[in-house]
Design an enzyme around this catalytic site. Sequence first.
Site: not given
Length: 344
Positions: A236-237
């Site tokens: 994620h991210n």
Amino acid sequence: MKLKEIADTLKGELHGPGDLEITGPGKIDEAAPGQITFLANPKYQKYIASTRASAIVIDKPIEGLALPYILVANAYVAFMQILRLFTPPQHDYFAGISQQAEVDPTAQIDPSAKIAPQAYIGPNVKIGKNTVIYPGVVVLKNVQIGDDCVLYPHVSVREDCVIGNRVILHNGVVIGSDGFGFAPFNGAYHKIPQIGNVIIEDDVEIGANSTIDRATTGSTVIHRGCKIDNLVQIAHNVKVGDHTAIAAQTGIAGSVEIGKNVVIAGQVGIVGHIKIHDKVIVAAKSGISKDVPEGEIVFGSPALPMGKQKRIEASMRRLPELIKRVRDLEEELNALKEALKRKE
């Protein structure tokens, strides 16, 4: 095709009969008569004398070469063009939207797109021109897919993700699964809602069974031109810069920033919340635990600059010999100490 037609397409310098019939491309050590091959790596030059190919593409003159040839600026790129010339039409197994596909009535699909049987297209999905969706693909609500994309069987694109133009997703790719976010409290892990999405820009290709997690908030972003191999995990991210290449079995932890034109070899592990700057090269099986400056070549676990790591590796190979020398010196030193004691 005639050899001259190929030379004209490559904008290369033809040396040989222009009317020579070429039936297709082949590897230099496996090509049959009628095929055209190429030489880009000097280690394959040993096959020049024995190849059965009828013509060859080269980017450096070879003295005494009897085989008809086309001289180009870059033989590897030229052969890629030849492969395209002889590639049959793709994605012609079906046309239009199959009645056996499940398509939500709110989905907006360009008339030129192809949706195969057993695909699922969810609410408010947008699919652009000439995009091809193969059987078993699942596209959930609010996803946007651009023009000229190909989603091969069993690709999953989760809700709210955005895919640009000319993106290729190979079998089993998962875009937008939940990020690995859990808060430990009172001896248990509590799931943190993953409410972001994934954005994949134009001209990205992602290999089979790779996974790209949605952001906790905001977006996980794969920028334009990236090439990602099979079995790669991107958490994620993460942000991956333009035209970066990532080889198989690499794992990238959350919130990593990777620059432009980076090359990451196979089985690399990267810890979270660090930055790998532009034009870095990471050798296979390396472990990246801190920021890597622009243009650095790193290797090892923990990864170090290539020159330093090579010196360490060379020293490690000499370790048994060095240990023996230290023991011998210790024995000599002990013998000298004993001799001094006896003199006293």
